[in-house]
Structures are given as structure tokens and as C-alpha cells.
Design a protein around this motif. Structure first.
Motif, mmCIF file in Angstrom:
data_model
loop_
_atom_site.group_PDB
_atom_site.id
_atom_site.type_symbol
_atom_site.label_atom_id
_atom_site.label_comp_id
_atom_site.label_asym_id
_atom_site.label_seq_id
_atom_site.Cartn_x
_atom_site.Cartn_y
_atom_site.Cartn_z
ATOM 1 N N SER A 14 -95.173 81.113 5.858
ATOM 2 C CA SER A 14 -95.062 79.707 6.241
ATOM 3 C C SER A 14 -96.388 78.998 6.033
ATOM 4 O O SER A 14 -97.401 79.394 6.592
ATOM 5 C CB SER A 14 -94.652 79.600 7.713
ATOM 6 O OG SER A 14 -94.509 78.252 8.080
ATOM 7 N N MET A 31 -92.648 79.841 0.725
ATOM 8 C CA MET A 31 -91.713 79.447 1.777
ATOM 9 C C MET A 31 -90.659 80.534 1.946
ATOM 10 O O MET A 31 -90.256 81.192 0.985
ATOM 11 C CB MET A 31 -91.026 78.130 1.415
ATOM 12 C CG MET A 31 -91.966 76.945 1.286
ATOM 13 S SD MET A 31 -91.095 75.471 0.723
ATOM 14 C CE MET A 31 -90.067 75.129 2.144
ATOM 15 N N GLU A 35 -86.793 78.310 5.295
ATOM 16 C CA GLU A 35 -87.556 77.080 5.099
ATOM 17 C C GLU A 35 -87.120 76.352 3.829
ATOM 18 O O GLU A 35 -87.063 75.121 3.793
ATOM 19 C CB GLU A 35 -89.050 77.405 5.041
ATOM 20 C CG GLU A 35 -89.639 77.758 6.395
ATOM 21 C CD GLU A 35 -91.114 78.047 6.315
ATOM 22 O OE1 GLU A 35 -91.853 77.601 7.210
ATOM 23 O OE2 GLU A 35 -91.520 78.712 5.350
ATOM 24 N N ARG A 36 -86.807 77.117 2.769
ATOM 25 C CA ARG A 36 -86.313 76.479 1.540
ATOM 26 C C ARG A 36 -84.988 75.780 1.803
ATOM 27 O O ARG A 36 -84.732 74.686 1.286
ATOM 28 C CB ARG A 36 -86.165 77.523 0.433
ATOM 29 C CG ARG A 36 -87.476 77.990 -0.167
ATOM 30 C CD ARG A 36 -87.256 78.675 -1.506
ATOM 31 N NE ARG A 36 -86.409 79.846 -1.370
ATOM 32 C CZ ARG A 36 -86.856 81.073 -1.138
ATOM 33 N NH1 ARG A 36 -88.165 81.272 -0.992
ATOM 34 N NH2 ARG A 36 -86.025 82.095 -1.033
ATOM 35 N N ASP A 39 -85.693 72.600 3.712
ATOM 36 C CA ASP A 39 -86.275 71.615 2.811
ATOM 37 C C ASP A 39 -85.204 71.006 1.917
ATOM 38 O O ASP A 39 -85.202 69.799 1.655
ATOM 39 C CB ASP A 39 -87.360 72.286 1.967
ATOM 40 C CG ASP A 39 -88.040 71.298 1.020
ATOM 41 O OD1 ASP A 39 -88.682 70.350 1.509
ATOM 42 O OD2 ASP A 39 -87.909 71.469 -0.206
ATOM 43 N N TYR A 40 -84.274 71.835 1.425
ATOM 44 C CA TYR A 40 -83.171 71.375 0.572
ATOM 45 C C TYR A 40 -82.300 70.376 1.325
ATOM 46 O O TYR A 40 -81.924 69.319 0.799
ATOM 47 C CB TYR A 40 -82.366 72.586 0.128
ATOM 48 C CG TYR A 40 -81.141 72.290 -0.705
ATOM 49 C CD1 TYR A 40 -81.192 71.377 -1.758
ATOM 50 C CD2 TYR A 40 -79.933 72.935 -0.451
ATOM 51 C CE1 TYR A 40 -80.073 71.117 -2.525
ATOM 52 C CE2 TYR A 40 -78.812 72.680 -1.219
ATOM 53 C CZ TYR A 40 -78.890 71.775 -2.249
ATOM 54 O OH TYR A 40 -77.784 71.518 -3.013
ATOM 55 N N ARG A 42 -83.155 68.528 3.845
ATOM 56 C CA ARG A 42 -83.901 67.292 4.090
ATOM 57 C C ARG A 42 -83.939 66.407 2.857
ATOM 58 O O ARG A 42 -83.931 65.180 2.950
ATOM 59 C CB ARG A 42 -85.319 67.637 4.536
ATOM 60 C CG ARG A 42 -85.419 68.158 5.970
ATOM 61 C CD ARG A 42 -86.825 68.627 6.279
ATOM 62 N NE ARG A 42 -86.965 69.040 7.677
ATOM 63 C CZ ARG A 42 -88.032 69.662 8.156
ATOM 64 N NH1 ARG A 42 -89.056 69.948 7.343
ATOM 65 N NH2 ARG A 42 -88.075 70.012 9.428
ATOM 66 N N ARG A 43 -84.031 67.025 1.665
ATOM 67 C CA ARG A 43 -84.188 66.259 0.431
ATOM 68 C C ARG A 43 -82.879 65.660 -0.074
ATOM 69 O O ARG A 43 -82.868 64.591 -0.672
ATOM 70 C CB ARG A 43 -84.793 67.140 -0.669
ATOM 71 C CG ARG A 43 -86.278 67.419 -0.511
ATOM 72 C CD ARG A 43 -86.841 68.173 -1.705
ATOM 73 N NE ARG A 43 -86.339 69.538 -1.770
ATOM 74 C CZ ARG A 43 -85.436 69.983 -2.617
ATOM 75 N NH1 ARG A 43 -84.879 69.144 -3.480
ATOM 76 N NH2 ARG A 43 -85.048 71.252 -2.629
#
Length: 261
Positions: A14, A31, A35-36, A39-40, A42-43
Motif C-alpha cells: 500500500s 497496489m 486497492e485496484r 480505485d476502479y 472510484r474511476r
């Protein structure tokens, strides 16, 4: 592996800002899978995630396999009517194509379908897409004064997206210039098939996820009614521009035809 600092202990996977001797340092580390995923999420919007994953599943099976299976299936049940090559393009007068029911151009190409789906007819020149493009390219109205712009506003308000774009700003910046170039190209250079187009001439936002083997399904798609009438299925923007430009013929792909034809 664990990194121990004066403040706290962190896993290496992290990325953090940690302190060494009271000095802050950026620690760049890979990551984790979780976490990936976060992030995906969120994007991308929920709609984009669903669309991305659905198309990944489609691409697991070879596209040609599905088409060949449908051709084999129909040849067994309708030996005299099954299409020999469901991906063969036909050349037709765009003004001969009327309005009607639409099917999925990738999953249904080559299908023979019974039922009353072909009885519902409409005038394709009365759609917001055709009228909006006509207002822009023939009447030379600004995009904001066209039915096409009104359609975009409505779709953003009700669906949160329009033709693959999640905001009017993005739609204005990318989609509208693409349509301007498409119209100019067809009028000045003639109508070209998807295979003949340069990659720069495609709408990257809408077409970026489709592999090359699916290009043929992005031609103007038509369905054949029981009486032989051609009904539009897909490629409505190209079909509308072809009619506005008064082209004598364009290449089309038959998606579905009625069992009684």
C-alpha cells in the motif's frame, strides 16, 4: 514484508507517506488487488463498470464461433432459408429503409426470428437523431438549437449518459466534432465501410472496447420483415447522414430476418 516507522507499521503493498528521522518520504509500492478494485470503482461509474465487464464476458467466446453456430442451427431447421454468409454486406438504397424493432447487433446477427416484431413501423426521418442532424448539416443550425441537442439533454437527465458520454461537456467536446467529421467525410470522400475507415475516424469513446472482429457489426444494420421491407437496426447516425446526403446506396449488414420472409 513490513516497513516499520516511528509512526506506524504498514504493509508494503500500500503506497503511503512515511517518516524516516522525522522526514516525510513517498513510498511507491504496488497496489493490492483490493486497492485496484476500489480505485476502479472510484474511476468508473456503475454503468461503465457493468458495460466493461459485460463486454469482457462477450469477448471470452470467439465472435465467429457464435455466428457459425447460429448459421448451423438455422440451416438445420430452415435449410432453404438460412443465410449462407450472415456477415456478408449488401448494398441498398438508404431511403428504402423504414423504422422498426431493433435487436442486439452482435448477439443476434444471423438470427431468424418469428413473431410480430416486424409489424411496428415508423418514419426514420421523424426521429430526433435524423431531424437533429438535418437541422445541423442542411439548415446550418448550431448544435444547441437542434433536436439532437435536446435528445442529449434528455438522456443525460434521465439516464446519466448519452451515447457513451457521462456529461454534456464531454459529449460536446468529442461526440459533436466526430459527427462533423463523419458528415464531411461521407459527402466529400464517399461512404466507406468500417474495414476501410482509419482508426482516427472512429468515435474512440463509443468504439474503443470493441475488438476488430466485431467491426462488421458496426456497419448500418438492418432487419428484414416478413414482406421483405428493410427495417433499421443499428448505425442510425450513419444511415441518417446517408439519407441527408442523398446517397444512392450504402453497405448494410442483415442482423435479423423474419421467419416468414
Amino acid at each position: 514484508m513490513i516497513v516499520t516507522t516511528q509512526e506506524q507499521t504498514y504493509p508494503v503493498w500500500s503506497p503511503r507517506i512515511v517518516k524516516y528521522n522525522n522526514t516525510k518520504h513517498h513510498q511507491v509500492v504496488p497496489m493490492s488487488t483490493i486497492e485496484r478494485a476500489i480505485d476502479y470503482i472510484r474511476r468508473e461509474s456503475p454503468r461503465e463498470i457493468i458495460e466493461n465487464e459485460r463486454k469482457k464476458v462477450w469477448n471470452i467466446l470467439p465472435f465467429d464461433f457464435g455466428v457459425r453456430y447460429r448459421t448451423w442451427k438455422h440451416a438445420r431447421s430452415h435449410p432453404a432459408e438460412a443465410l449462407a454468409d450472415p456477415l456478408k454486406l449488401l448494398r441498398v438504397d438508404p431511403s428504402d429503409i423504414e423504422g422498426g424493432t431493433r435487436f442486439n447487433r452482435t448477439r443476434n446477427v444471423g438470427e431468424i426470428v418469428d413473431g410480430d416484431w416486424d409489424l411496428e413501423r415508423s418514419d426514420p426521418t421523424q426521429t430526433p437523431i435524423y431531424q437533429g442532424l438535418h437541422s445541423r448539416f442542411v439548415d446550418e443550425e448550431s448544435w444547441e438549437n437542434t433536436e439532437y441537442w435536446d435528445l442529449a439533454l434528455e438522456k443525460i437527465e434521465t439516464n446519466g449518459q448519452v451515447f457513451g458520454y457521462n456529461s454534456l461537456e464531454e459529449f460536446r467536446e468529442h461526440r459533436l466534432p466526430y459527427l462533423e467529421n463523419l458528415y464531411r467525410s461521407i459527402v466529400e470522400e464517399g461512404y466507406r465501410t468500417q474495414d476501410e475507415l482509419d482508426p482516427s475516424e472512429r468515435d474512440e469513446k463509443r468504439h474503443r472496447r470493441y475488438p476488430k472482429r466485431h467491426q462488421v457489426t458496426h456497419e448500418v444494420g438492418v432487419n428484414i420483415a416478413r414482406d421483405g421491407t428493410l427495417l433499421p437496426n443499428s448505425g442510425i447516425h450513419r444511415l441518417s447522414i446517408a439519407r441527408i446526403a442523398d446517397l444512392e446506396e450504402i453497405p448494410v449488414l442483415v442482423i435479423v430476418r423474419h421467419e416468414k420472409w
